[in-house]
Design a protein around this motif. Structure first.
Motif, PDB file in Angstrom:
ATOM      1  N   SER A 182     -14.640 -18.682 -40.259  1.00 17.47           N
ATOM      2  CA  SER A 182     -15.896 -19.232 -39.993  1.00 17.47           C
ATOM      3  C   SER A 182     -16.936 -18.592 -41.463  1.00 17.47           C
ATOM      4  O   SER A 182     -16.836 -18.088 -41.302  1.00 17.47           O
ATOM      5  N   PRO A 186     -22.230 -17.088 -35.388  1.00 25.48           N
ATOM      6  CA  PRO A 186     -21.924 -17.484 -34.513  1.00 25.48           C
ATOM      7  C   PRO A 186     -23.637 -17.878 -33.117  1.00 25.48           C
ATOM      8  O   PRO A 186     -24.435 -17.296 -33.165  1.00 25.48           O
ATOM      9  N   VAL A 193     -18.015 -19.637 -27.950  1.00 26.25           N
ATOM     10  CA  VAL A 193     -17.947 -18.661 -29.579  1.00 26.25           C
ATOM     11  C   VAL A 193     -18.549 -17.060 -29.054  1.00 26.25           C
ATOM     12  O   VAL A 193     -17.498 -16.512 -29.253  1.00 26.25           O
ATOM     13  N   ARG A 196     -14.872 -15.889 -28.150  1.00 27.17           N
ATOM     14  CA  ARG A 196     -13.954 -15.920 -29.304  1.00 27.17           C
ATOM     15  C   ARG A 196     -14.211 -14.529 -30.463  1.00 27.17           C
ATOM     16  O   ARG A 196     -13.584 -13.996 -30.421  1.00 27.17           O
TER      17      ARG A 196
END
Length: 464
Positions: A182, A186, A193, A196
């Motif tokens: 990414s 985040p 998210v 993750r």
């Protein structure tokens, strides 16, 4: 400029903070703006980091001409001493401003090219007497050619994040590992998210305010989710200036961000690896990314990689214009020496306006973050003053356009970024701030009660 061209609108590319402020200043000057925004809403880029809290206060995030437009609607500026999130900024100021501008703002309108009408970049004949031709593609596939008296490009740099590779190119394997990478801070409050990254090992590449923000978020997550770990990848070494200006920073929240990271070095929520210049991203047997440095070092596998190495301008749609850009920063040539991180790292920028932003192609201005090219030290106040000066120049009021008054808060870190490979004995006290000592492993964590930073704000000493 002939009278017919003067009746054409000024096209403003981008409906972000600087673009909308440009429109407000043009309206104040009696010049009709047309703002073209590629995203589905005004402030589309800001909304993509709506979860991030700025370290500029409301008092530093609104433009005077914009406030005048908003006043008749009953709008009042939020408490000037408080710190909004990106979402607050968009909802409580930028969207209302776009609403007041009304049909002057078009969303879902991507500028795909700008040129002189009937003249490519080669042709000299009668060039300056022609209006600009702006090609636009709309979200529904329609295309349009708009003629304009001038073009103010405030499209920013958000859409083009820099890659992980230390040489400015994508690291070998970076594209192939895209499912694990990414390029944004985040939003760990988002359940998807959070899932993750929770309980996983994440590499964070970068040394600016965005990296600090990500590390602070991971530190908070690690306190709640066991086995959450970050690996902070720095291309240079650690020094006192790595963490910004601290208590000397005139933006207290910006200083607090660095101070908190420095104070939390031993808390153990992240391992920092210094002097690591990423050359390749490989995969282990389980598909986990493995970072490989130019010197051959290989780190243990991680689950995810977050690349926060800065942003760069998209110049592709300006290719038929004659721009004067610095060959390093991709900023206007007269502005580049004032903001070059190779020369200095202070938050204070010498006052500048339309003259420093001008190009060989008269009537074109790159403003806002885009005017800084790849330099990392931009503040919203800078953009507001830029467009005030540009609007005055377009109105023919050169006295006002030249009377640029801009004093930005200092970072508290000055004196130059130092040589890229300066000896380890050089320190910030000696005037350099990025001397790379021998690679080392330290611990980093960041407290949760911390104002966070965004890419639009000064990122500290040496960027990434």
């Amino acid at each position: 400029m002939n009278a017919a061209i003067e009746q054409l609108p000024v096209v403003v590319v981008g409906a972000g903070p600087t673009g909308l402020a440009a429109a407000a200043h043009l309206v104040e000057r009696g010049i009709e703006p047309l703002v073209l925004e590629a995203g589905p809403t005004a402030a589309a880029a800001v909304r993509e980091w709506s979860h991030v809290r700025l370290f500029s206060t409301w008092g530093e995030l609104t433009d005077p001409a914009a406030e005048k437009l908003l006043a008749p609607t009953g709008w009042t500026r939020p408490d000037a001493k408080t710190y909004p999130t990106g979402g607050d900024w968009a909802d409580r100021y930028l969207q209302p401003l776009a609403d007041v501008l009304g049909d002057r703002v078009r969303t879902g309108a991507r500028v795909t090219g700008v040129s002189r009408a009937g003249r490519d970049r080669i042709v000299d004949a009668d060039r300056d007497a022609q209006p600009f031709a702006v090609h636009v593609t709309y979200a529904d596939g329609r295309e349009e050619r708009i003629t304009a008296r001038a073009v103010v490009d405030a499209s920013g740099t958000w859409a083009v994040p820099s890659p992980a590779g230390a040489d400015g190119l994508p690291a070998l394997g970076e594209r192939a590992a895209a499912d694990r990478i990414s390029y944004r801070v985040p939003d760990l409050a988002d359940p998807a998210v959070r899932a993750r990254y929770a309980g996983r090992r994440t590499a964070v590449i970068g040394s600016g305010a965005s990296a600090f923000t990500a590390l602070a978020s991971f530190a908070a997550l690690a306190r709640e989710e066991a086995d959450t770990k970050a690996v902070w990848i720095l291309r240079r070494g650690l020094s006192g200036a790595t963490f910004g200006g601290g208590s000397a920073d005139q933006l207290p929240a910006r200083g607090a961000l660095g101070l908190a990271a420095k104070a939390a070095v031993d808390e153990g929520h992240a391992d920092a690896v210094t002097g690591f210049r990423t050359q390749a991203i490989e995969r282990d047997g389980d598909g986990r990314p493995v970072l490989v440095a130019e010197d051959g070092r290989r780190l243990d596998p991680v689950d995810e990689v977050i690349v926060l190495t800065g942003l760069r301008p998209d110049l592709s749609f300006l290719d038929e214009l004659r721009l004067g850009l610095d060959d390093r920063l991709q900023a206007p040539t007269a502005l580049a020496p004032l903001i070059d991180p190779n020369q200095h790292s202070c938050g204070t920028v010498y006052p500048h306006g339309h003259r420093e932003l001008a190009h060989p192609e008269q009537g074109v201005y790159l403003v806002g973050m885009k005017s800084y090219g790849r330099a990392p030290t931009f503040l919203a106040l800078t953009g507001y003053e830029q467009v005030r000066s540009v609007a005055a120049a377009l109105a023919g009021d050169l006295d006002s356009a030249d009377r640029v008054e801009l004093t930005l808060p200092e970072t508290g870190v000055c004196g130059g970024s130092g040589l890229y490979d300066a000896p380890a004995t050089q320190s910030a006290d000696a005037g350099g701030c990025c001397a790379p000592p021998a690679p080392q492993l330290v611990q980093l964590a960041a407290p949760s009660a911390l104002p966070l930073a965004t890419e639009q704000s000064t990122g500290g000493c040496c960027g990434s």
